[in-house]
Every structure is written in C-alpha cells, then in structure tokens.
Design a protein around this motif. Structure first.
Motif, PDB file in Angstrom:
ATOM      1  N   LEU A   1     -12.294  -2.518  20.311  1.00 53.75           N
ATOM      2  CA  LEU A   1     -11.091  -2.635  19.476  1.00 53.75           C
ATOM      3  C   LEU A   1     -10.472  -1.276  19.195  1.00 53.75           C
ATOM      4  O   LEU A   1     -10.395  -0.847  18.040  1.00 53.75           O
ATOM      5  CB  LEU A   1     -11.453  -3.354  18.178  1.00 53.75           C
ATOM      6  N   THR A   2     -10.044  -0.611  20.250  1.00 52.56           N
ATOM      7  CA  THR A   2      -9.499   0.743  20.090  1.00 52.56           C
ATOM      8  C   THR A   2      -8.026   0.652  19.660  1.00 52.56           C
ATOM      9  O   THR A   2      -7.713  -0.049  18.706  1.00 52.56           O
ATOM     10  CB  THR A   2      -9.725   1.530  21.397  1.00 52.56           C
ATOM     11  N   ARG A   3      -7.137   1.375  20.338  1.00 56.07           N
ATOM     12  CA  ARG A   3      -5.724   1.389  19.927  1.00 56.07           C
ATOM     13  C   ARG A   3      -5.181  -0.028  19.751  1.00 56.07           C
ATOM     14  O   ARG A   3      -5.350  -0.858  20.634  1.00 56.07           O
ATOM     15  CB  ARG A   3      -4.890   2.125  20.980  1.00 56.07           C
ATOM     16  N   GLY A   4      -4.522  -0.272  18.639  1.00 58.16           N
ATOM     17  CA  GLY A   4      -3.986  -1.608  18.392  1.00 58.16           C
ATOM     18  C   GLY A   4      -4.922  -2.454  17.542  1.00 58.16           C
ATOM     19  O   GLY A   4      -4.503  -3.471  16.992  1.00 58.16           O
ATOM     20  N   GLY A   5      -6.186  -2.056  17.454  1.00 63.11           N
ATOM     21  CA  GLY A   5      -7.127  -2.715  16.562  1.00 63.11           C
ATOM     22  C   GLY A   5      -7.514  -4.126  16.974  1.00 63.11           C
ATOM     23  O   GLY A   5      -7.211  -4.592  18.083  1.00 63.11           O
ATOM     24  N   LEU A   6      -8.181  -4.802  16.042  1.00 63.47           N
ATOM     25  CA  LEU A   6      -8.681  -6.157  16.274  1.00 63.47           C
ATOM     26  C   LEU A   6      -7.558  -7.120  16.655  1.00 63.47           C
ATOM     27  O   LEU A   6      -7.675  -7.881  17.623  1.00 63.47           O
ATOM     28  CB  LEU A   6      -9.381  -6.659  14.999  1.00 63.47           C
ATOM     29  N   ALA A   7      -6.476  -7.080  15.909  1.00 63.82           N
ATOM     30  CA  ALA A   7      -5.417  -8.074  16.130  1.00 63.82           C
ATOM     31  C   ALA A   7      -4.827  -7.960  17.532  1.00 63.82           C
ATOM     32  O   ALA A   7      -4.704  -8.959  18.260  1.00 63.82           O
ATOM     33  CB  ALA A   7      -4.321  -7.916  15.074  1.00 63.82           C
ATOM     34  N   THR A   8      -4.472  -6.736  17.941  1.00 61.71           N
ATOM     35  CA  THR A   8      -3.859  -6.561  19.256  1.00 61.71           C
ATOM     36  C   THR A   8      -4.806  -6.997  20.375  1.00 61.71           C
ATOM     37  O   THR A   8      -4.390  -7.657  21.334  1.00 61.71           O
ATOM     38  CB  THR A   8      -3.405  -5.102  19.456  1.00 61.71           C
ATOM     39  N   ALA A   9      -6.080  -6.656  20.248  1.00 63.38           N
ATOM     40  CA  ALA A   9      -7.056  -7.030  21.273  1.00 63.38           C
ATOM     41  C   ALA A   9      -7.117  -8.549  21.409  1.00 63.38           C
ATOM     42  O   ALA A   9      -7.118  -9.091  22.519  1.00 63.38           O
ATOM     43  CB  ALA A   9      -8.432  -6.468  20.930  1.00 63.38           C
ATOM     44  N   LEU A  10      -7.148  -9.240  20.273  1.00 68.02           N
ATOM     45  CA  LEU A  10      -7.247 -10.703  20.331  1.00 68.02           C
ATOM     46  C   LEU A  10      -5.961 -11.333  20.876  1.00 68.02           C
ATOM     47  O   LEU A  10      -6.015 -12.304  21.636  1.00 68.02           O
ATOM     48  CB  LEU A  10      -7.602 -11.257  18.955  1.00 68.02           C
TER      49      LEU A  10
ATOM     50  N   VAL B   1      -5.590  -1.373  12.825  1.00 67.71           N
ATOM     51  CA  VAL B   1      -6.024   0.029  12.862  1.00 67.71           C
ATOM     52  C   VAL B   1      -7.134   0.186  13.906  1.00 67.71           C
ATOM     53  O   VAL B   1      -7.990  -0.682  14.059  1.00 67.71           O
ATOM     54  CB  VAL B   1      -6.488   0.479  11.458  1.00 67.71           C
ATOM     55  N   ALA B   2      -7.114   1.308  14.606  1.00 68.37           N
ATOM     56  CA  ALA B   2      -8.056   1.545  15.704  1.00 68.37           C
ATOM     57  C   ALA B   2      -9.489   1.732  15.236  1.00 68.37           C
ATOM     58  O   ALA B   2      -9.745   2.312  14.179  1.00 68.37           O
ATOM     59  CB  ALA B   2      -7.626   2.782  16.483  1.00 68.37           C
ATOM     60  N   ASN B   3     -10.402   1.253  16.058  1.00 67.66           N
ATOM     61  CA  ASN B   3     -11.837   1.429  15.867  1.00 67.66           C
ATOM     62  C   ASN B   3     -12.395   2.115  17.111  1.00 67.66           C
ATOM     63  O   ASN B   3     -11.781   2.042  18.178  1.00 67.66           O
ATOM     64  CB  ASN B   3     -12.513   0.075  15.712  1.00 67.66           C
ATOM     65  N   GLU B   4     -13.566   2.732  16.980  1.00 67.85           N
ATOM     66  CA  GLU B   4     -14.194   3.320  18.177  1.00 67.85           C
ATOM     67  C   GLU B   4     -15.637   2.877  18.369  1.00 67.85           C
ATOM     68  O   GLU B   4     -16.330   3.400  19.228  1.00 67.85           O
ATOM     69  CB  GLU B   4     -14.089   4.850  18.149  1.00 67.85           C
ATOM     70  N   GLY B   5     -16.053   1.898  17.565  1.00 64.83           N
ATOM     71  CA  GLY B   5     -17.415   1.393  17.719  1.00 64.83           C
ATOM     72  C   GLY B   5     -17.462  -0.100  17.426  1.00 64.83           C
ATOM     73  O   GLY B   5     -18.487  -0.634  17.029  1.00 64.83           O
ATOM     74  N   ARG B   6     -16.347  -0.749  17.620  1.00 64.28           N
ATOM     75  CA  ARG B   6     -16.257  -2.173  17.318  1.00 64.28           C
ATOM     76  C   ARG B   6     -15.798  -2.943  18.545  1.00 64.28           C
ATOM     77  O   ARG B   6     -14.957  -2.446  19.306  1.00 64.28           O
ATOM     78  CB  ARG B   6     -15.246  -2.427  16.186  1.00 64.28           C
ATOM     79  N   CYS B   7     -16.326  -4.145  18.686  1.00 67.93           N
ATOM     80  CA  CYS B   7     -15.890  -5.000  19.786  1.00 67.93           C
ATOM     81  C   CYS B   7     -15.954  -6.458  19.360  1.00 67.93           C
ATOM     82  O   CYS B   7     -16.629  -6.802  18.390  1.00 67.93           O
ATOM     83  CB  CYS B   7     -16.751  -4.787  21.031  1.00 67.93           C
ATOM     84  N   VAL B   8     -15.221  -7.282  20.083  1.00 67.38           N
ATOM     85  CA  VAL B   8     -15.381  -8.721  19.930  1.00 67.38           C
ATOM     86  C   VAL B   8     -16.124  -9.247  21.150  1.00 67.38           C
ATOM     87  O   VAL B   8     -16.016  -8.701  22.245  1.00 67.38           O
ATOM     88  CB  VAL B   8     -14.024  -9.464  19.809  1.00 67.38           C
ATOM     89  N   ALA B   9     -16.892 -10.304  20.911  1.00 73.39           N
ATOM     90  CA  ALA B   9     -17.618 -10.971  21.993  1.00 73.39           C
ATOM     91  C   ALA B   9     -17.317 -12.456  21.900  1.00 73.39           C
ATOM     92  O   ALA B   9     -17.427 -13.045  20.824  1.00 73.39           O
ATOM     93  CB  ALA B   9     -19.122 -10.724  21.855  1.00 73.39           C
TER      94      ALA B   9
END
Ligand SMILES: Nc1ncnc2c1ncn2[C@@H]1O[C@H](COP(=O)(O)OP(=O)(O)OP(=O)(O)O)[C@@H](O)[C@H]1O
Ligand SMILES: Nc1ncnc2c1ncn2[C@@H]1O[C@H](COP(=O)(O)OP(=O)(O)OP(=O)(O)O)[C@@H](O)[C@H]1O
Ligand SMILES: [Mg+2]
Ligand SMILES: [Mg+2]
Ligand SMILES: [Mg+2]
Ligand SMILES: [Mg+2]
Ligand SMILES: [Mg+2]
Ligand SMILES: [Mg+2]
Lengths: 333, 333
Positions: B217-226, B264-272
């Motif tokens: 969940l980097t640039r764009g954060g959780l919402a953008t990734a999903l 907001v960007a994260n650098e150690g978070r992911c969705v599975a």
C-alpha cells in the motif's frame, strides 16, 4: 492532453495511472497498472543481472538519445556477461515541467531500441521531482538475461597469448556529445556509435568462440577498460596504436579540444579477449555485423604478469596507459 | 578523504573506481569493479522482476531513510508477486556536493536492510549530476526473486467471497514525512511503518494459504490500491471502516492537515486476498510476524461484479472509495 509533467504524475493517484496506462504501458506493451512486478519464465542455469542509470545531457544528440542509451547500454552490459538479454525494467525520474512531447519521444525511442535488440521492457516505475530538483529526465534500466557462454566471461579468464579484439573505431559517442554541448560545427557532424552488441556477442558464442572476457567501452573509454581488466587479471597487455580506429572527425575534434580518443566514451564498442588461435574466426564473425564491420585485433596479452597496458605507436615508441583521471566529461551517459 | 561528491566521482576514471571499491563494494560485499553485471544461479521456473526509484525528501525521517525504502520497497514488490527476493541492483544518481558522510550512512543502511530481508545487493551503478540538477541523492533498485506461490498471485485471481486481509494500521509512512517536512511536533512522533514483508508472505505461502492477490500500500494508500484491484478484477469490495487500524497520532495529524489516512502512503503494509475459509489461518500466520501483529480482516469481495469499493462505517452509512486525485504528497518514496 496535459502538455507538461506535473507533480501529481508521480503522486500515485489517478493522473499517475493515466500516464502509465496511456504512455508507458501503451508504448512498452506492458499490461496496464496491474502488478507490483513482472513474472518471467526462466530455465535452470545462470542469470545475468545488471543496471545503469542514464543522466545524459542533452537528451537528444547526433546518433541517439537517452532512450536508446538506456536500452542498449543495459543490453550491452548483459551481453558482456555472455548472456542473451531478455527483459528490462525502466525507472523514470521526471522533473516537473518536462514536456509531455519530449517524454513521448524518448519512450518511443526506447521501445524501438528494445525491438531492435530483441528485449522486452517488462516493468517500470515513475517518480516526479519538483522543478529545479532534477534535469528533465533521468532513466534507470536494469536487465536480466540468460547466460549462454559455456565458460565464465570474466577478467579472471584472460590468459597470456590472448588476442584483444575491438569491434570498431573509438571516441565517437563522447565527442558527439561534446560537439553538441560546445555548439561546435565540424565539416561532418560526429554521430554517436551507440548500438546494441548482443547480436554480435551471441553469434560469437554460438560460433564456438571461447570468449575469455568482454567489456564495453563506456565511461573512461578503451584505455580505462583495459587498465581495469589488466589490474583484475594481473596480466599485461601490449596494444598497437595503428590498429585502433579513430575517424578523422573524432581525431580532429579531440585535438582541438584536448581529449585523448582512447579515453573518450563509446556506447557501441567493446573489447573481446579470445584465444589467439580463434582470433581470425572471431573477427570474421564480428565483421558480419553492422557493429563489428571494422573489427580488428589491437593487441595481445603478454607473458609477464605486471598488470600493465602499453601502447606501441608507429614510430616504435611506447606509452604506458593508466586509468582516466582528472578532468572528465560529465553526464555523457 | 574527499568530504563531498565531485563530478569526477561519476566520470568513469580513478575517482569513480575508488568510490565504488571503498564505499559501495565494501558495504555491499560485491566484488570490486570487475564485471559489467552480476551472474546468479536460477532454477527452472518463474522469476519475479521489479523496479522502483526512490526520491524521498528528506533522506532521513523517523523510522527510516531512503536506503531502507530502496531495499525494502523493492523486496516488498517482489514479495507481492509471490516470490522470494534474491538479488537487488542499486543505481545511484548523486548530486555534486553531496556529503560523503550522508552517502556512507545511506549505503550502510541499505546493507543492513538487505541483511534483515535476506537479499544481496549484487550489482550497481554510480552517476553524478551537477549541483542544482539533482537533490542530494536518488536511488533506483531493481530486484529479482524466485516465484514460490504455486498459483499466480494476481488481481485476476480475486474471487467473490474472498476475505481481504490487512497486516496493520495505515497512514504512518506518509504522515511521518509530512510531520518532518512541516516541522510539526506531535505529542508522540509518528514513525514510518517501513518494513520488509517477504518473511510474512513466504510463511503464508509455505503455510498453504492460496494467495489470490497481494498488493503493498505505497503511493495512493489503501484506498487507491483496492480501487485498482477492483477495476482490474471487475469485482466489488465491501470494507468495514472499524476494522482498519489507524493510530491516534496518525488520525490526529490527518485531521489537523486535511488528509484521509486511507489515501496516505505506507511502506510496510499490504492487503492479501484469500479464500474465505483460509482467512483465519492466514491471520494467525500474519500475526506471528512483527509486521503483521495487528493483522485483521477488513472486508470481503462481493458477489456482484461492478468494480467498486465501498466503505461501511460504524454508523451504518456507506462511502464509495475512488482513486487518489487532486493534491498529493510529493516525494514520499
Ligand atoms: N514508466 C513506466 N514504464 C513501464 N511500466 C511502468 C512505469 N511506471 C509504472 N509502471 C508499471 O505500472 C505498475 C504500477 O507501478 P507503481 O510504481 O505504481 O507500482 P509500485 O511500485 O507497486 O508502487 P510504488 O512505486 O508506489 O512503490 C507496475 O506494474 C509497473 O511496472
Ligand atoms: N553504487 C554501486 N553499488 C554497487 N556496485 C556498483 C555501484 N556502482 C558501480 N558498481 C559496480 O561496479 C562495476 C563497474 O560499474 P560501472 O558502472 O563502471 O560499469 P558499467 O555499467 O559497465 O559502465 P557504465 O556505467 O559506464 O556503462 C560494476 O560491477 C557495478 O556493478
Ligand atoms: Mg507495489
Ligand atoms: Mg554500463
Ligand atoms: Mg513503482
Ligand atoms: Mg559495461
Ligand atoms: Mg513499489
Ligand atoms: Mg554502470
């Protein structure tokens, strides 16, 4: 429709995704913004892996542009490992305000260069920095390829008696850039020699040539590359100056500006160390290629292990070559 | 002994070779300046290949620095492909005048980060641009790794009914940077969440979890990734806001400054995305890891295929999430 790069093009949102989809993925034929990376099939064996960043200035110059350099430069480093280049990554650092037209031209040039060299641009990244914190665009490429040379291609395999082959005239890339930067007008413009070397290397390997060592002659030029290899292998090389091709235009520009063509960067030149008895057949293979048409044997590896490179000229005198030091041409690749 | 980076450090001559030998190769344990690339053994199968450039500003921030990001960011993209990260390349674009001490610190941090993640920095490149044409340092890393997931890890494998897992609280990396840039002093400083996720992903795979899709969940954060994954898979996701962890410090800073932590960007978070019946065991594996201690199931994949992401809050109301657009935080990675 936006004529210039905005900070938001690197922000991770809608604008970045549009840029990737409509410009990068469209040109490179990659699949939209779907994955964190590319997945490639590999066979059991050895993988060559290399990277270079490209900061050349200006972005376009006679004979090439930053896009070609970025693709062929990394293709060449893979070829120098005895590998068949397979896939490249492309990381862009764009300066806010960069013209979209310029970016498009470079990206088109990269795709064209990739097709010529037979590689795919498989994955990438796009970052934007504020105006004044970059310089138009910087590109990094990394590359992977399958090693097909049956023996390691490495300075450690250089042997006394090896022939040192060079695939063409030296000094063109660096002098092409100097010429543009200094606004010089020579009778005939100097064009960069930038070219992909993987086809030629592949044929050498498939032709059974035992490539002891390869090295492309980028920053530092022919002399620096040979001095490095001499140091690593602890062997000495004797070169014949008359065998080293330098065009009149390059020689003239070098004299005018105080450069030594042996230290000027190339982007389509390499040296190959091969067993003496294979030198002739290797040269024949090289000469079949556009990039090796003027290939020549420029020297041999001597018997004594002193880590030195000596240049013998037409008048019978000798010069010891050392690494490039002191003033250098910045940002030629 | 030279306290600052000079243009000659990128010139291809003696100074550059010294810098590579004494600083880069020394730290990374690579073999001096001997090859055009690295050669790695590979098994038959699939290779993940990815790249990112890092232009984060400032270079050091609470919880990390550009070196850690450059190593772990690329490690994480490889992990998101279902791969075991193996080797990285490191391309540096240095600005003339950069303090040698700063460079040394970053390089040390990279090596430490590589050791923690269990990867090697196998090859690299060093370029220097004139003062005012860069910004201290930019780093590109590319990475390769062996895919060990038995099935493709890809948005296309997301299925209705899948559970959506998140490994911890969101918004820390971006807000840690904003906090430093704006010179804000919160009661408790916000630290970046930057961390390598490859260990956790590997255990999920080895634990038999069928990872349909992963995304960091980097640039764009959780919402953008999903939103991206929903679009690519043409499926809809229903999220429960109360399950998405946000620390009080991050929530406070976001409210103060007008950010939405989901973007907001994260650098150690992911969705599975995992089959619903494996959700519990996947969470147990994630929670055994430092980086997954607060793992939670934050939603599910719905039956209708509309490519939408909806957020249900505690009051029973619903919000449709879209990609990040408009003002964004520049240079957070
Ligand atoms: N300039 C580019 N050329 C080709 N492909 C690109 C380019 N930029 C991004 N991509 C591709 O687009 C997709 C999304 O890239 P993005 O950089 O957003 O992913 P990421 O690396 O996971 O995120 P981040 O860079 O924020 O860590 C990836 O598949 C990537 O390979
Ligand atoms: N910053 C770095 N970190 C680690 N290794 C590096 C770094 N810079 C260079 N190297 C290594 O040093 C060697 C020489 O690098 P160099 O960039 O001079 O080679 P090249 O790519 O063949 O030349 P050019 O960059 O001029 O095309 C290579 O083995 C490279 O991997
Ligand atoms: Mg990613
Ligand atoms: Mg190179
Ligand atoms: Mg990226
Ligand atoms: Mg090279
Ligand atoms: Mg990434
Ligand atoms: Mg290089």
């Amino acid at each position: 429709d936006i004529p210039q790069i905005l900070l938001s093009h690197g922000g991770g949102g809608r604008l970045m995704h549009q840029l990737i989809d409509t410009l990068f993925a469209a040109a490179f034929g990659t699949q939209a913004t779907q994955h964190d990376g590319a997945v490639l099939p590999v066979n059991e064996g050895e993988l060559a892996f290399t990277t270079d960043s490209y900061v050349v200035h200006p972005l376009f110059f006679p004979g090439g542009d930053i896009g070609r350099l970025a693709v062929w430069g990394t293709v060449n480093d893979l070829a120098m490992c005895g590998a068949v280049p397979q896939s490249l990554s492309a990381g862009f650092i764009l300066e806010e305000g960069l013209s979209m037209e310029t970016l498009w031209q470079v990206v088109q040039s990269m795709q064209q260069a990739a097709e010529i060299a037979g590689v795919r641009i498989a994955t990438g990244d796009t970052k934007v920095v504020e105006r004044g914190k970059g310089d138009g665009m910087f590109i990094n490429t990394a590359g992977v390829g399958r090693v097909i040379a049956p023996q390691p291609v490495s300075p450690r395999r250089v042997r006394p008696g090896d022939a040192i082959l060079l695939n063409g005239d030296v000094g063109r890339h660096g002098m092409a850039l100097v010429q543009v930067r200094e606004g010089l007008r020579f009778e005939s413009a100097i064009e960069s020699d930038c070219a992909p070397l993987n086809g030629m290397v592949r044929e050498l390997i498939e032709g059974g040539i035992d490539l002891h060592c390869l090295r492309d002659l980028t920053r530092g030029g022919l002399a620096t590359a040979l001095v490095e290899i001499a140091k690593t292998s602890s062997l000495s090389f004797a070169l014949e100056e008359t065998k080293i091709g330098v065009t009149d235009a390059v020689r003239g520009a070098c004299e005018l500006l105080g450069f030594d063509p042996l230290y000027v960067a190339n982007e389509g030149r390499c040296v190959a160390f091969v067993p003496e008895k294979q030198a002739e057949s290797a040269l024949q293979i090289m000469r079949r290629h556009e990039t090796g048409r003027n290939a020549a044997c420029i020297g041999t590896v001597e018997m004594e292990a002193r880590g030195r490179v000596t240049l013998h000229n037409a008048f019978g005198t000798t010069r010891l070559l050392d690494m490039l030091s002191g003033d250098q041409l910045p940002r030629i690749c």
